[in-house]
Design a protein around this motif. Structure first.
Motif, PDB file in Angstrom:
ATOM      1  N   UNK A   1      -9.104  -2.850  -0.669  1.00 48.62           N
ATOM      2  CA  UNK A   1      -8.601  -1.542  -1.085  1.00 48.62           C
ATOM      3  C   UNK A   1      -9.516  -0.906  -2.131  1.00 48.62           C
ATOM      4  N   UNK A   2      -9.957  -1.707  -3.089  1.00 44.88           N
ATOM      5  CA  UNK A   2     -10.818  -1.197  -4.164  1.00 44.88           C
ATOM      6  C   UNK A   2     -12.180  -0.760  -3.628  1.00 44.88           C
TER       7      UNK A   2
ATOM      8  N   UNK B   1       6.184   3.732   3.620  1.00 46.77           N
ATOM      9  CA  UNK B   1       4.800   3.472   4.015  1.00 46.77           C
ATOM     10  C   UNK B   1       4.292   4.616   4.875  1.00 46.77           C
ATOM     11  N   UNK B   2       2.993   4.947   4.757  1.00 47.16           N
ATOM     12  CA  UNK B   2       2.442   6.091   5.477  1.00 47.16           C
ATOM     13  C   UNK B   2       1.919   5.708   6.855  1.00 47.16           C
ATOM     14  N   UNK B   3       1.538   6.725   7.606  1.00 51.66           N
ATOM     15  CA  UNK B   3       0.849   6.470   8.859  1.00 51.66           C
ATOM     16  C   UNK B   3      -0.585   6.031   8.550  1.00 51.66           C
ATOM     17  N   UNK B   4      -1.150   5.239   9.478  1.00 45.77           N
ATOM     18  CA  UNK B   4      -2.519   4.764   9.269  1.00 45.77           C
ATOM     19  C   UNK B   4      -3.437   5.578  10.170  1.00 45.77           C
TER      20      UNK B   4
ATOM     21  N   UNK C   1     -15.805   5.188  -0.204  1.00 46.60           N
ATOM     22  CA  UNK C   1     -15.450   6.481   0.409  1.00 46.60           C
ATOM     23  C   UNK C   1     -15.739   7.628  -0.550  1.00 46.60           C
ATOM     24  N   UNK C   2     -15.412   7.427  -1.812  1.00 42.03           N
ATOM     25  CA  UNK C   2     -15.651   8.482  -2.805  1.00 42.03           C
ATOM     26  C   UNK C   2     -17.156   8.740  -2.953  1.00 42.03           C
TER      27      UNK C   2
ATOM     28  N   UNK D   1      -8.263   7.134   5.974  1.00 39.11           N
ATOM     29  CA  UNK D   1      -8.647   6.003   5.119  1.00 39.11           C
ATOM     30  C   UNK D   1      -7.676   5.856   3.948  1.00 39.11           C
ATOM     31  N   UNK D   2      -7.212   6.976   3.438  1.00 39.93           N
ATOM     32  CA  UNK D   2      -6.242   6.901   2.349  1.00 39.93           C
ATOM     33  C   UNK D   2      -4.969   6.196   2.774  1.00 39.93           C
ATOM     34  N   UNK D   3      -4.556   6.420   4.041  1.00 39.59           N
ATOM     35  CA  UNK D   3      -3.369   5.727   4.547  1.00 39.59           C
ATOM     36  C   UNK D   3      -3.598   4.226   4.613  1.00 39.59           C
TER      37      UNK D   3
END
Length: 1448
Positions: A724-725, A627-630, A731-732, A633-635
């Motif tokens: 998430x969606x 799991x990544x860092x938060x 964002x895009x 926004x992608x995280x």
């Protein structure tokens, strides 16, 4: 062969299952494989056996929020919006249905066991049907070897007991259920401390029953769970927790949601359900296992505004306020009083969701065994419990425990278990009921009683949302205290001092502080040298314990510490150093690392070396998630995806249960909220207010609370997927727009806030207002000038649709702020242009009509005027009776009676014709004083007088006529024709339509009784419609064509009947009736009809017409539609009518009497008919047998003394043969020119009618320029999708209900707003007016009333004519395709072929809908324009004219 049959059977089952999915609107292509793979379902029959936990497995696959509701409906999971009474009723109905199925299965099984020729597989299948109907879980079904005959009697008894339980039904109001359930537990408070004894203690009533309280359907489903305990204290604590806190908190107590450790146990004597069965047991020699059925039947959720304190609690608080005024410095008395308040009433209120229902417990416990016997006793205890559960379900398998000797008494039993070879240990079995009837140990009987009687319900779940008392008085009791703020703060401070608990939630300040301290510590870790140092590991262990104690959950440890790169590097280097050391020197390091990492490392999202560390600790190859860092926004999106997958994995784990899924959702909610909080903190540090707002908008739409940094409800798979969606898409879009134009990017952010929602419906105006205020506060001073101007423009309005439209226009780069004003000006100018012609004064009759009426009065037939006077119609002649007279409501309309005088006859005639009574033709008024109608009573009074002689009786001399007509009644046809002469064109049209509906003949040629001129009422006959089927010839022989036309336009052969001379024995009209109807319906009035007299005034020279319409069956008299004309009177006296009929007829039929002594006129007339090109059938009334010449067009038939049936067969055959050889077909519309040549008056030639007809043709020519299927969309744009949406919203106004936190008035306001938005869109589509609507409105405005009526009638005629042919073609194509599809289904043809045919069928159906256009659509378009323009709130003169045009 068998495999093919199995395949076909499987396809059929799959098709039925797909149909069930389609009923709920679910995509079969997506869901059919999911249902089959996940639940193993192949047919729709299995749906009825699915449970709530099966729904949880499907929930993870949901793509849209509405699919959750659809799946719940498919699996019959109760909806929380449904009222409790509806759910209870549904449960009872389902129970009754299952009992009926069980009884039938039991009877069938009994018969099968008594029969010797039944296969074991069939018997077993029937037994499984019985167990499913009795809702026995599959794990408790008896093994195949168990004889079924042994259990039939017990199961029969079980079903009888269920029937008795269902009979004992008692129900109380929802408010009483709230007060009584579990002793009013739902209204009691909770004293939230760290001590389980405080949390689980019973309190006094803290809450009043909310106003308008109503229970709804449960939010949870029924569950069957199993739990094991190694100590009596743990078992007692769990039972007490289920009693006081309910299911949700009890099964998720490990999460420490409230900061309470329920695993420590409490004094088990406090549990009312445990005190009779538990004694003091040692931890080493006790084991208990329990299975419980959790059945929620209703639920409720207390809204914040509904929370009002009870009178006792409020009085206590008011007393405390008085104390607070006198003890400002000494806090001890107030602290003591607060502690007493919390101990008595509690410190917090449960908001819910609360669930009511019952729990059925089976328990098995044992003690006194040796430590080495624990596993053996656990197995024996579980087996004994399984046997006990089976007994409870159906009373069978009493000895299924093998070596276990079960002796039961009521709800308790004792089992002797074998512990080794030397000793035996007792296993105690017992049943405990939470709610439901208390006197039963049978689950089916208990469940039936629970469902049927809500007085037995208990509170079985209290949810986990708490509201502190100080918040309740602050929000809802401000008027009950002198200083509500001071009182609220005093309670909050006292609570904090007494309990050392945070006054906020576990997601608020506590986590904020803990995260900061954890980050500070991680800064220290960066300075650590890479050496194996146990002291550093001990410091980490202390930090972990401190963080868990402070936050009551491991989220900070996971997301801050274990996710920190410095700590990860330290742990990896520690392991690598230990790998170089001997194993005996690293055992303590492994223990410490395991304590630090297991199981929390599995939730860390970006720890690449996690597997390496855990493999070394456990010496396994177990792979762990990364799991990544938060921090970006992608995280966060990756974290959300990980949580979604976590829920998915737990849901589909082999041994998963509802409680495990519940815990997974809690963990996902905690982790997601912390991840969002972490990202928001990072964005704040970087001053990225726009990205922070984007995240907040989407998270808050899912229930995220900014103040507490938590979610209001648990997140499931669909909610996390939605976040998430949406975040990825938003964002895009935002970043792309920002690169191009900052104004457009900010507009997209505003639009996102006003529209984003996981619900299928739009946000309410109030919600949008709140979001806009929040966005403006958050971005204060940061909006671009253009966005500021736009917000300022909309600051005072409530037109959210307009604001959103402006935002979309700005995003697309085409915003024009002056558009609306110009638009309104254009609309008004459009209306002025359409209505520019001044409206002339309305006139009911043309000048020619008035001149004609005066001349009629001068030349009036005196006998005719006497008849009118007798009928009371003199004031209506000529042609002054209108539609208002036809639709008059009077005493006659309201009662079933007969006319008592002649002046009542016209009104009775019109009223009976209005309701379609065909016996109106026989309406007469008999004179009660008629001497010929003496009663029998009068004759019997003269019995004593001398009787007349036999010679006098036989005297055949005729009596002299005594003014026969003077006292006679009005001939029924004179009544009809008198009304016809008095009626205007519009009433004549209605009379003709009604007479045709009653299957009666209609006047075609009508001599005027005053002027002797003949009228041809074409307009009166123009609205009559007929349908028929006729066989086709040539290549299409054998097929039938369906026709549905306005009859005056139909080309048909005409058969004319005339009479030459007079005949006393034969009736021409009666012969016609026999030809037209085998049942001899009196289409034409004849001499033998009731009410007929010899004297008739108005029927001489009248030509009536009727049509024979075949129905396409073999017994049709004629194969095509045929018109029959009947000239009343002697044809020698009506030369003009006879000549007209000869010109249009295909066959002439003459009824000839006294042919030998016929005068010269008669012979000349007959000779002309004989010489004519039209075939002649001569019916001789005085001849019996006449020789006929075969193959001749002129035929003689003698009809004297002929059998009527034979005569009709012969006449029918001759006419049919003659028509087959004839090509002469005429329509009434085509005959009008011949009528004019003969000098007949045609009603359609009036100037107003001619003008209207020409204009109607002009407008229909406009329609012909468009493709028929595109006319609606091109020329009538307001009746498409927008109108459908408006009607749907309007319908919702009649079915208002509260939705979530919205009141009914709130809901009404939202719907009204949405309707106005749709109307505004309609205005945009309606203007500028197209040529059709502009001409239509202009003509209706400019013409007098009569011309308008003619115009609308001709529009209807021409529009029906335009679309009729194409509609018939489409209907034929539709029927043909539908027949092919049905044939394909029967023959089980390729699905792809059927699918293609269905697509074609849908296409034809759409074209049918688009091509179905009539006058009503034009008028509806006018109405839609008017209603849409109401939004303008204008008083423009032309605008208010629109309703008048519709009324015309």
């Amino acid at each position: 062969m068998a495999s093919q049959e199995d395949t076909r059977e499987g396809d059929a089952k799959a098709q039925l299952l797909a149909e069930e999915l389609e009923k709920e609107g679910l995509d079969t292509g997506y869901w059919l494989p999911k249902v089959s793979q996940i639940l193993g379902i192949e047919g729709r029959e299995a749906l009825q056996h699915l449970e709530y936990k099966d729904y949880l497995r499907l929930e993870c696959e949901v793509r849209h929020p509405w699919e959750k509701k659809a799946l719940q409906k498919l699996l019959k999971i109760p909806d929380e919006k449904t009222t409790a009474k509806e759910v209870q009723k549904e449960h009872l109905e389902k129970t009754k249905q299952r009992q009926e199925v069980a009884k039938q299965a039991l009877n069938d099984l009994t018969e099968m066991l008594n029969s010797s020729n039944q296969s074991p597989d069939a018997v077993r299948e029937k037994a499984e049907t019985l167990w499913q109907a009795m809702e026995i879980p599959k794990e408790f079904w008896p093994p195949p070897k168990k004889p079924l005959a042994d259990m039939l009697q017990s199961m029969q008894k079980q079903l009888e007991q269920q029937d008795l339980s269902a009979v004992r039904m008692e129900n109380i109001p929802d408010t009483e259920v709230l007060r009584r359930a579990s002793g009013g537990l739902a209204l009691q408070g909770i004293y939230r401390t760290s001590r389980p004894e405080d949390v689980l203690a019973t309190r006094e009533q803290l809450l009043r029953v909310p106003e308008g309280f109503q229970l709804t359907g449960p939010e949870q489903g029924s569950l069957l769970e199993r739990k094991e305990f190694s100590s009596s204290a743990a078992e007692s604590t769990f039972t007490k927790s289920m009693e006081q806190l309910g299911f949700s908190m009890s099964v998720s107590a490990k999460a420490g949601f409230w900061g309470i450790n329920l695993g420590a146990g409490v004094d088990h004597s406090r549990s009312s359900q445990s005190q009779a069965t538990h004694q003091s047991h040692s931890e080493q020699s006790y084991f208990c296992t329990t299975v419980y059925q959790y059945i929620p039947l209703a639920s409720c959720y207390f809204q914040r505004h509904q929370l009002r304190l009870s009178d006792a609690a409020l009085q206590e608080l008011q007393d405390m306020e008085q104390l607070l005024c006198f003890t400002q410095e000494d806090k001890a008395p107030l602290l003591e009083r607060c502690e007493r308040l919390f101990s008595r009433f509690g410190s917090h209120i449960n908001q819910g969701p609360l669930h009511f229902g019952g729990i059925f417990w089976w328990k098995a416990s044992t003690e006194g065994f040796q430590a080495e016997q624990r596993e053996e006793m656990k197995q024996q205890t579980s087996e004994a419990l399984n046997s006990f559960v089976r007994m409870s379900y159906g009373g069978f398998l009493a000895n299924a425990a093998g070596s276990l000797d079960v002796s039961k008494s009521s709800s308790k039993a004792s089992v002797l278990g074998r512990a080794g070879d030397s000793s035996q240990t007792a296993i105690q079995l017992y049943v405990v009921n939470t709610g439901g009837p208390p006197d039963t140990a049978s689950l089916p009987q208990w469940k039936t009683g629970l469902v049927s009687d809500n007085t037995t319900w208990c509170v079985i779940d209290r949810g986990f949302e708490l509201v502190p008392v100080w918040d309740v008085i602050l929000y809802n009791h401000s008027r009950d205290f002198k200083s509500v703020g001071q009182m609220s703060r005093a309670l909050m401070d006292a609570y904090k001092e007494l309990t050392n608990q945070s006054t906020g939630t576990s997601f608020g300040k506590e986590i904020d502080i803990a995260m900061q301290e954890a980050r500070d510590f991680m800064g220290t870790v960066k300075t650590w040298e890479v050496t194996v140092d146990e002291r550093k590991l001990l410091r980490l262990m202390k930090l972990k314990d401190y963080l868990n104690a402070r936050t009551r959950n491991p989220s900070v440890w996971i997301n801050v510490c274990l996710s920190d790169k410095a700590l990860q590097d330290f742990l990896v280097n520690t392991v690598r150093s230990c790998q170089e050391s001997p194993p005996e020197n690293t055992s303590s390091i492994k223990v410490m690392l395991r304590s630090l990492l297991d199981p929390h490392i599995y939730s860390v999202k970006d720890f690449p070396e996690a597997s390496f560390i855990m493999q070394w600790i456990f010496q396994t190859g177990h792979q762990l998630p990364r799991s990544p860092k938060v921090s970006e926004l992608g995280d966060l999106i990756k974290t959300l995806q990980q949580m979604k997958e976590h829920i998915h994995a737990v849901t589909y784990a082999p041994a998963s249960s509802a409680s495990a899924v519940h815990e997974a959702k809690i963990e996902a909610t905690l982790t997601s909220s912390l991840a969002i909080y972490s990202l928001l903190q990072s964005l704040q540090e970087r001053a990225q207010k726009d990205m922070e707002l984007l995240v907040l908008l989407i998270a808050s739409s899912t229930g995220y609370q900014v103040e507490s940094s938590t979610f209001q409800h648990l997140l499931g798979h669909p909610e996390i997927q939605y976040m998430a969606k949406e975040m990825a898409a938003a964002h895009e879009e935002y970043t792309n727009l920002k690169e191009q134009d900052a104004d457009r990017a900010e507009a997209s952010l505003l639009l996102l806030g006003l529209t984003v929602t996981p619900k299928s419906q739009e946000l309410s105006p109030e919600q949008k207002r709140e979001r806009l205020v929040f966005m403006e506060d958050h971005m204060k001073g940061l909006w671009s000038p253009r966005i500021k101007n736009l917000l300022q423009k909309h600051s005072g309005g409530t037109d959210w649709e307009r604001l959103e439209r402006d935002l979309r226009s700005l995003i697309s780069g085409c915003l024009d702020e002056k558009l609306d004003e110009e638009r309104m000006r254009n609309i008004l100018s459009e209306l002025e242009a359409a209505f520019q012609t001044p409206e002339p004064p309305s006139q009911s009759q043309s000048k020619s009509d008035s001149v004609e009426s005066k001349s009629d009065e001068a030349n009036a037939n005196q006998e005719f005027l006497k008849l009118l006077k007798r009928l009371g119609l003199q004031s209506h002649y000529p042609r002054k009776m209108g539609m208002g007279d036809f639709y008059t409501i009077c005493k006659i309309s309201l009662q079933d009676s007969q006319p008592s005088k002649d002046t009542e006859l016209p009104l009775y005639f019109l009223q009976k014709l209005l309701i379609g009574d065909y016996q109106v033709r026989y309406l007469t008024c008999w004179d009660q004083n008629n001497p010929g109608l003496e009663s029998m009573s009068e004759s019997t009074e003269q019995e004593d007088e001398p009787s007349e002689s036999f010679e006098n009786f036989l005297d055949l001399e005729e009596a002299a006529p005594e003014c026969a007509n003077k006292d006679g009644h009005v001939h029924p046809m004179d009544l009809q024709m008198a009304i016809f002469h008095c009626a205007d064109d519009f009433l004549r049209q209605t009379l003709a339509t009604k007479l045709a509906f009653c299957q009666l003949a209609l006047p075609l040629l009508v001599p005027n009784p005053c002027t002797s001129r003949i009228e041809f009422p074409l307009y009166a006959l123009s609205h009559i419609q007929r349908s028929w089927k006729e066989a086709k010839s040539g290549k299409e022989a054998g097929t039938k064509s369906y026709n549905n036309k306005l009859i005056f336009q139909a080309q048909t052969p005409v058969v004319s009947f005339i009479r030459i001379g007079s005949s006393a024995s034969s009736s021409k009209s009666q012969l016609l009736n026999a030809l037209l109807s085998k049942r001899k319906h009196d289409t034409f009035f004849h001499r033998h009809c009731r009410g007929s007299t010899r004297e008739r005034l108005l029927m001489e020279g009248v030509v009536e017409i009727a049509w024979y319409c075949p129905r396409g069956s073999p017994d049709d008299t004629f194969e095509c539609c045929v018109a029959f004309c009947n000239l009343h009177g002697d044809a020698r006296d009506h030369g003009a009518q006879l000549q007209f009929l000869q010109e249009i007829s295909a066959v002439n039929v003459a009824l000839v009497s006294d042919s030998e002594h016929m005068d010269i006129r008669g012979k000349k007339l007959l000779q002309d008919l004989w010489k004519s090109q039209r075939p002649l059938i001569c019916l001789l009334t005085e001849k019996e047998n006449v020789a006929t010449v075969r193959r001749s067009k002129n035929i003689k038939i003698g009809i004297k003394n002929r059998n009527e049936a034979e005569l009709m067969d012969q006449l029918t055959k001759i006419i049919r043969n003659l028509l087959e050889g004839s090509s002469s077909h005429f329509s009434l519309n085509a005959s009008v020119d011949k009528a004019r040549q003969h000098g007949f008056i045609v009603d359609a030639d009036q100037p107003a009618c001619v003008t209207a007809k020409a204009k109607a043709k002009e407008l229909v020519d406009l329609l012909k320029k468009e493709k028929l299927s595109e006319i609606k969309s091109q020329l009538l744009p307001l009746q498409g999708k927008l109108w459908y949406q408006w009607c749907k919203k309007d319908k919702e106004l009649t079915r208002l209900q509260e939705k979530g936190n919205k009141s009914i008035e709130h809901h009404r306001s939202q719907i009204e707003y949405e309707k106005n938005v749709i109307r505004r869109k309609q205005i945009e589509q309606a203007f500028p007016l197209n040529p059709l609507m502009k001409s239509f409105l202009g003509f209706l405005q400019a013409q007098p009333a009569d011309t308008k009526k003619y115009f609308l009638q001709w529009m209807k005629v021409f529009m029906d004519e335009l679309f009729c042919g194409r509609l018939e073609e489409l209907r034929r194509d539709y029927h043909k395709l539908w027949s092919e599809i049905r044939t394909g289904k029967k023959n089980q043809e390729n699905n792809s072929v059927n699918s293609e045919l269905r697509n074609q069928l849908d296409s034809i159906s759409d074209e049918l809908n688009d091509s179905s256009i009539g006058l009503e659509h034009l008028l509806r378009e006018v109405g839609q324009i008017y209603e849409a323009l109401q939004l303008m709130e204008t008083k423009n003169y032309n605008y208010v004219k629109l309703p008048k045009l519709q009324q015309s």
